[in-house]
Structures are given as C-alpha cells and as structure tokens.
Design an enzyme around this catalytic site. Structure first.
Site, PDB file in Angstrom:
ATOM      1  N   ARG A  71       0.804  -1.205   0.092  1.00 27.92           N
ATOM      2  CA  ARG A  71      -0.119   0.156   0.106  1.00 27.92           C
ATOM      3  C   ARG A  71       0.651   1.264  -0.377  1.00 27.92           C
ATOM      4  NH1 ARG A  71      -4.568   1.050  -1.679  1.00 27.92           N
ATOM      5  NH2 ARG A  71      -5.548  -0.541  -0.766  1.00 27.92           N
ATOM      6  N   ARG A  97       1.238  -6.585 -10.366  1.00 27.73           N
ATOM      7  CA  ARG A  97       2.214  -5.827  -9.342  1.00 27.73           C
ATOM      8  C   ARG A  97       2.166  -7.085  -7.638  1.00 27.73           C
ATOM      9  NH1 ARG A  97      -2.616  -2.526  -5.381  1.00 27.73           N
ATOM     10  NH2 ARG A  97      -4.621  -3.843  -6.182  1.00 27.73           N
ATOM     11  N   HIS A 160       0.765   3.810 -10.273  1.00 26.22           N
ATOM     12  CA  HIS A 160      -0.122   4.303 -10.178  1.00 26.22           C
ATOM     13  C   HIS A 160       0.660   4.971  -8.640  1.00 26.22           C
ATOM     14  CE1 HIS A 160      -3.480   3.673  -7.228  1.00 26.22           C
ATOM     15  NE2 HIS A 160      -4.045   3.234  -6.996  1.00 26.22           N
ATOM     16  N   ASP A 205     -11.596  10.380  -6.372  1.00 26.73           N
ATOM     17  CA  ASP A 205     -11.324   9.561  -7.297  1.00 26.73           C
ATOM     18  C   ASP A 205     -12.188   9.696  -8.800  1.00 26.73           C
ATOM     19  OD1 ASP A 205     -11.835   5.897  -7.220  1.00 26.73           O
ATOM     20  OD2 ASP A 205     -10.385   7.125  -8.854  1.00 26.73           O
ATOM     21  N   GLU A 264      -1.565   9.316 -10.723  1.00 23.38           N
ATOM     22  CA  GLU A 264      -1.218   7.823 -11.508  1.00 23.38           C
ATOM     23  C   GLU A 264      -1.076   8.245 -13.318  1.00 23.38           C
ATOM     24  OE1 GLU A 264      -4.429   5.028 -10.273  1.00 23.38           O
ATOM     25  OE2 GLU A 264      -4.450   6.852  -8.143  1.00 23.38           O
TER      26      GLU A 264
HETATM   27  O1  TA6 Z   1      -6.361   4.577  -8.046  1.00 19.05           O
HETATM   28  C1  TA6 Z   1      -7.787   5.353  -7.217  1.00 19.05           C
HETATM   29  C2  TA6 Z   1      -8.664   3.279  -7.494  1.00 19.05           C
HETATM   30  O2  TA6 Z   1      -8.148   2.820  -8.576  1.00 19.05           O
HETATM   31  C3  TA6 Z   1      -9.513   3.864  -5.770  1.00 19.05           C
HETATM   32  O3  TA6 Z   1     -10.610   3.745  -6.855  1.00 19.05           O
HETATM   33  C4  TA6 Z   1      -8.528   2.861  -5.228  1.00 19.05           C
HETATM   34  O4  TA6 Z   1      -9.895   1.541  -5.309  1.00 19.05           O
HETATM   35  C5  TA6 Z   1      -7.706   2.724  -5.648  1.00 19.05           C
HETATM   36  O5  TA6 Z   1      -7.447   2.493  -7.043  1.00 19.05           O
HETATM   37  C6  TA6 Z   1      -6.300   1.838  -4.933  1.00 19.05           C
HETATM   38  O6  TA6 Z   1      -6.418   0.536  -5.738  1.00 19.05           O
HETATM   39  P1  TA6 Z   1      -6.068  -1.684  -4.586  1.00 19.05           P
HETATM   40  O7  TA6 Z   1      -6.836  -1.896  -5.149  1.00 19.05           O
HETATM   41  O8  TA6 Z   1      -5.143  -0.309  -4.855  1.00 19.05           O
HETATM   42  O9  TA6 Z   1      -6.803  -0.786  -3.212  1.00 19.05           O
END
Ligand code: TA6
Length: 298
Positions: A71, A97, A160, A205, A264
């Site tokens: 994370r 990932r 991301h 978002d 991102e």
């Molecule tokens: O980039 C934004 C997003 O698509 C959010 O909707 C949120 O889900 C984030 O990615 C994180 O996703 P993850 O699967 O890493 O928890």
C-alpha cells in the site's frame, strides 16, 4: 537467492534485502538519492532525492507479503485498472503488482543515477520495467505483444504513484485544468473541465481523460512542488480515499488519508492500448521535486 543477486549485481550503492515474509527488495543508497524496489510487482516503495524529504507515501499498515499488494509507493496496474470488468474475483488492478519480476540489469549512470531493469510475462504480453533512481525518479513500463501472438490484444496500464504530502486539504494539483474527467465517486459521471487547480475537499477519485499534461503538486506547508511528467500516457488519475474509504481498507490507517495523494500515469478506458503482434508501447512517468517559493498565489 540473495547471495546470487549480490554476486551478479555487485555495484556500489546497491544492496539486497529479504524481509521476514521472504519478499526480496533492492536498496539504493547513492549521492543522488535513496530508494527501494521490491521484486514482487517491480514495486518502487521509496524514493528520497538528496536534499528532500521522502517523496513517495507508504502506509504504516501495508502488507509486505507474497501475493498481497504493498500500500503505497508505485504499484504497477496491468493488464486492467481497477476491478476486472468481466470477473470481479480477479485481483483489482491486475496481476503485475502481485507477481515476481526478474532483475535483468543494474547500472550506475554517469549522472549518478542507478538504473534497474526488470522483466515479467503476463500472457500474452512481455513486460519490462526500467527505473532510474536519481535526483529524478524515471519509470518506464514497456509492454510487448510478441510477433507470434495469434491476434491483436488490448490492455490498461497505470503507474499508480502515491505521494507524501503535508496535508491533502492544503495542497493543489495543477496541469489538469483543461481536462474532462470521470468522477468515480459520483456514479462515474463524465464531468467537464474545471479550468482550475485541483483541491481535495472530500473523497476524490477522478480519471482525467485525453491529457498528456505534466501535473504539479504544490505543497506550501512543506515548501515543495512535485512534478509528474509523462510520455505514452493519455489518462491521469487523482485519488484520495478521505475518511470513510480509509476505514474500509485494512492496509490503510484510518488517520493516514491527510498525508497522501495519488497522481497516476495511466492508459485507461477509451485510452486503453491495443497492440498488433510484434508491437510494443511504453508508459513513462518522470518525477522531480523542487523547492516552492512561499510567496506564490495558489
Ligand atoms: O486509483 C484509484 C483507485 O482505482 C481507487 O478506486 C482505489 O481503489 C485505489 O485505486 C486503490 O486500489 P487498491 O486495489 O490498491 O486498493
């Protein structure tokens, strides 16, 4: 494994570590910067250019175990972004990932930067990821559809990137003023350009469409501006989970949301990439940090 890596890539400023869950990472310590990348996901987890505070954000609650995404840092999303459109039991943001990448090259550049090259395969694609850890962080995800593929194939990708900020409620993001966007916290409605810098005042978002623009994250409290330049990317995503969504994520501290924002570098939805057999595409993000003069009007 560590010994083989140390023998194969014995370069000053490069070392290898293995955590208690068996995840292997490469650690960079040079005059230009410090940084770290985990082989699982070719996941850049930290980067701190000389003279600056850490630029990438990592959750204190992150998992560091096989098969679970880290994370923070720079997760690579591939071959889809978000939930899989046809099978929600598949991992969010795809496989890249979560799987082990192979380090195939490491070299110190004349600039003092350390360049790493990693590879993996996600059928039918061959992926290579090149990262330059220096006074800038340069990341290129190259996707090849081999010549012997049976037909053309499409995919989505994203670097991301999670950025560390003083307080997300006080930063602004410039560069996306003219771009329309999909608002994922408002029924994924397509919304027109706001023509003003982005301020984060609630869960945010947004998938900005058809934009090649650099973004500049201005953090007046920390007196710094982070520039995200890009090549080969037509989408930019801006995300902060705010209060309620943070509480719903086990690997995200309830009180961590003010300290981060994602910008991102992606190709999503209508901007997904389609390759014919033998073709490749590269998505590149170049991140740099400058001091921000405090007398700017935001
Ligand atoms: O980039 C934004 C997003 O698509 C959010 O909707 C949120 O889900 C984030 O990615 C994180 O996703 P993850 O699967 O890493 O928890």
């Amino acid at each position: 494994m560590l010994n083989e890596l140390k023998q194969r890539f014995s370069i000053p400023g490069l070392s290898f570590e293995q955590n208690h869950n068996g995840l292997v990472s490469v650690v960079i310590q040079s005059a230009a910067c410090t940084g770290e990348l985990f082989f699982q996901g070719a996941h850049v987890s930290s980067w701190r250019p000389f003279g600056h505070e850490p630029v990438l954000w990592l959750s204190q609650k992150s998992n560091y175990e096989k098969g679970k995404p880290i994370r923070g840092g720079v997760p690579i999303c591939f071959p889809w972004f978000g939930p899989n459109a046809s099978n929600t039991t598949l991992p969010a943001h795809g496989f890249a990932r979560l799987q082990e990448w192979q380090l195939v090259g490491a070299q110190q550049k004349n600039s003092g930067a350390m360049e790493l090259s990693l590879e993996t395969t996600i059928d039918p694609f061959r992926l290579s990821f090149q990262v330059e850890f220096g006074n800038e962080l340069k990341m290129t995800l190259k996707t090849l559809l081999p010549q012997n593929a049976m037909s053309s194939q499409s995919y989505e990708d994203a670097l991301h990137t999670y950025f560390s900020v003083s307080d997300v409620r006080t930063i602004s993001i410039r560069g996306l003023e003219p771009a329309s966007f999909i608002d994922k916290v408002d029924d994924a409605q397509l919304k027109p350009a706001t023509d003003s810098p982005i301020r984060i005042e609630s869960e945010t978002d947004r998938v900005y469409l058809d934009t090649q623009s650099d973004c500049v994250l201005e953090d007046t409290q920390w007196k710094r501006a982070i520039r995200v330049a890009k090549l080969g990317s037509a989408s930019t995503v801006v995300w902060n989970p705010w209060i309620d969504k943070s509480k719903r994520m086990a690997d995200f501290g309830d009180a961590e949301w003010p300290g981060m924002v994602c910008i991102e570098t992606a190709n999503i939805g209508d901007s997904r990439i389609r390759l014919s057999p033998g073709e490749s595409h590269s998505t590149t993000a170049v991140i740099s940090v400058d001091a921000l003069s405090t007398n700017r009007n935001l």
